[in-house]
Design a protein around this motif. Sequence first.
Motif, PDB file in Angstrom:
ATOM      1  N   ASP A  22      13.053 -39.882 -36.975  1.00 30.65           N
ATOM      2  CA  ASP A  22      13.149 -40.252 -36.025  1.00 30.65           C
ATOM      3  C   ASP A  22      13.447 -41.482 -35.335  1.00 30.65           C
ATOM      4  O   ASP A  22      13.547 -42.525 -36.870  1.00 30.65           O
ATOM      5  CB  ASP A  22      11.347 -40.199 -35.418  1.00 30.65           C
ATOM      6  N   ILE A  23      14.873 -40.982 -34.962  1.00 31.14           N
ATOM      7  CA  ILE A  23      15.465 -42.110 -35.208  1.00 31.14           C
ATOM      8  C   ILE A  23      16.115 -42.664 -33.262  1.00 31.14           C
ATOM      9  O   ILE A  23      15.510 -41.674 -32.715  1.00 31.14           O
ATOM     10  CB  ILE A  23      17.334 -42.306 -36.101  1.00 31.14           C
ATOM     11  N   ARG A  24      16.857 -43.177 -32.894  1.00 30.72           N
ATOM     12  CA  ARG A  24      17.018 -43.555 -32.017  1.00 30.72           C
ATOM     13  C   ARG A  24      18.627 -43.690 -31.543  1.00 30.72           C
ATOM     14  O   ARG A  24      19.312 -44.920 -32.627  1.00 30.72           O
ATOM     15  CB  ARG A  24      16.448 -44.612 -31.444  1.00 30.72           C
ATOM     16  N   ILE A  25      19.504 -42.990 -31.316  1.00 26.89           N
ATOM     17  CA  ILE A  25      21.086 -43.585 -30.712  1.00 26.89           C
ATOM     18  C   ILE A  25      21.318 -44.119 -29.504  1.00 26.89           C
ATOM     19  O   ILE A  25      20.978 -43.894 -27.970  1.00 26.89           O
ATOM     20  CB  ILE A  25      21.670 -42.508 -32.011  1.00 26.89           C
ATOM     21  N   ALA A  26      21.834 -45.166 -30.189  1.00 25.80           N
ATOM     22  CA  ALA A  26      22.334 -46.319 -27.843  1.00 25.80           C
ATOM     23  C   ALA A  26      23.021 -44.984 -27.602  1.00 25.80           C
ATOM     24  O   ALA A  26      24.449 -44.382 -28.089  1.00 25.80           O
ATOM     25  CB  ALA A  26      22.633 -47.327 -28.167  1.00 25.80           C
ATOM     26  N   PRO A  27      23.551 -43.956 -26.082  1.00 27.54           N
ATOM     27  CA  PRO A  27      22.592 -45.095 -25.126  1.00 27.54           C
ATOM     28  C   PRO A  27      21.683 -43.774 -24.723  1.00 27.54           C
ATOM     29  O   PRO A  27      21.186 -43.890 -24.084  1.00 27.54           O
ATOM     30  CB  PRO A  27      23.536 -45.529 -24.017  1.00 27.54           C
ATOM     31  N   LEU A  28      21.103 -42.492 -25.903  1.00 30.45           N
ATOM     32  CA  LEU A  28      19.548 -41.945 -26.016  1.00 30.45           C
ATOM     33  C   LEU A  28      18.550 -42.382 -25.370  1.00 30.45           C
ATOM     34  O   LEU A  28      18.740 -43.498 -26.453  1.00 30.45           O
ATOM     35  CB  LEU A  28      19.874 -40.837 -26.894  1.00 30.45           C
TER      36      LEU A  28
END
Length: 449
Positions: free
Chosen positions: A138-144
Motif C-alpha cells: 500500500d502506498i500514498r500519492i499526493a493529492p490522493l
Amino acid sequence: MSRRLGDILVRASVATRLLLAALLLVLLLLPLAGLGLAHHFRDSVTTVFDERLQALLNVVIAGVHYDEVEQQLIHDRPLGDPRFRQIFSGWYWQVSDGDSRILTSRSLWDQRLALEDSTSPRDLVGPRDTPLRVVSRDIRIAPLATPLRVSVAAPSSTIDLEASRFNRLLSLSLAALGLLILLGLAVQIRWGLAPLRRLRDDLKAVENGDAERLGTRLPAELAKLAGAMNAVLERDRRRLERARHAAGNLAHALKTPVSVLTTLAEGLPRDSQRRFKAELTRIDDATRHHLARASAAGDGVLNRPIQCLDTLRPVLEGLTRLAERRGLSLTHDLPTSLTVRLDPQDLQEVVGNLLDNALRWAEQRVHLSGGTDNRGTWLRVEDDGPGMSEADCQAALARGAKLDEQRSGSGLGLAIVNDLVTLHDGTLTLERADLGGLAARVWLPDHPW
C-alpha cells in the motif's frame, strides 16, 4: 504376513540380518531426509521468488504518478520484461485504489487481480485459472486521500518447476547414495564376517574328520575362542580314548573269569548247569554289546570317507567261504566308488552282523547292495528266508531279542548294528526283501551336520 517375515528373519544368516537392518534404515531415513531437503529447498525457492517480485514491485511503484491535469493515475516506467506486455502471460502488475482508479499491465487485458486485506506474499488464482504468486504494498500519492494497492503477480508454476527439477535430482542422488551405502555395508559385512566363515569351515573340517584342530590365524577375539575349542576337543578326545580303552580292558578282564566259570559249570547238575550257563551268556552278551558301543563312541563322527568295497573285502571273503560250507550263495554289487563316513572297524561290524544274521535265516541266497541318494549312503542286505512281520522287525532291534531259540547266536547282531548306526546319525530299517525274505537297510549321512 508378519509371522512369515519373522520366521524368515529367524532363519536368516547374520549377514542377511545386518543387510536387512541396513536396508530398513536406508528406506526409512533417506526418504525422510529427502522430504526435509525438498521442503527446505521449496521454501528457499519461494523466498527468492518473492524477493524478485518485491524488486519488480519497487519498479512498478517508482513509475506510478498522479496527473492532476488529467485527473488520473499514470505509469510511465516500463519494467523491461516483455512478459508484462504479452496477454495472459501470467506476469501481471496492477495499481488500484479499490474503487474507480486502476492501472494494469497490458498482459492483464480486461481481467483484474483479486484484492485482499493482507499485503504479505500469497497464492491466488488469476486469469484462465492460472495459479499465481502475488506480492502487494500500500502506498500514498499526493493529492490522493485513498491509499493505492500496488500488486505484482507471476506464475507459481515457476516455483513448481524449480522444485520438481530439484526433487528429481535429489531422488536420483539419494537412490545412488542408498545403493552405495548398501554396497559398502555388504562389503564391510562380508569382510568383517570372513573370520567367522573360516572358523565355520574349520569346524566342518573337524566334524568331517578332515582335520583335528581349528585354525588360530584369526582376529584376537576369535583366536582365543578357537584355542578354547581346540582345548575342549583335545580333552574330549583323550577322555573318549580312555573310555574306549577302559571298556576294552573291562571286556578282556571279564573273558577269563567267564571262561573259568563256564568250565566249572560243566561239573554242576544239568538243571543248575543250564541256569548257570544262561547267566554267563547274558554277561558275555552284555560285555560284547557295550564294547561295541564304546568302540563306536570313541571315534564319534570324526571320520574321513572310506571305500566301502575295500574295507568290506575281508569280511566278504570270510563270510563267502562260510556261506559255501552251508550251501548258500553270498553275492554283492557294491560300486567301487561307494564311500561312507564311518570308522572301518564299525563298518565291518555293521555289515558283518547283517550278513551273519542273513546267512542264519537264508534258504539259498544272500545279497549285499549299496548306493547313494541326495543326502547320504545306503547299504542293503537281503535274504530269501522266511522274513519277519512288522511286529517281529521292531522286536528284533531290541538288545538280545531272539525270535527263534532254535537258531544259533546271541540275538545281539541287529541291536549292535542299530546302536552303531544311530551313533553316527544314521538309520536301520527292516522290511520285506525282493528275494522274499528280510531286507535290512542301513542309511548313513554324507555329512555329520
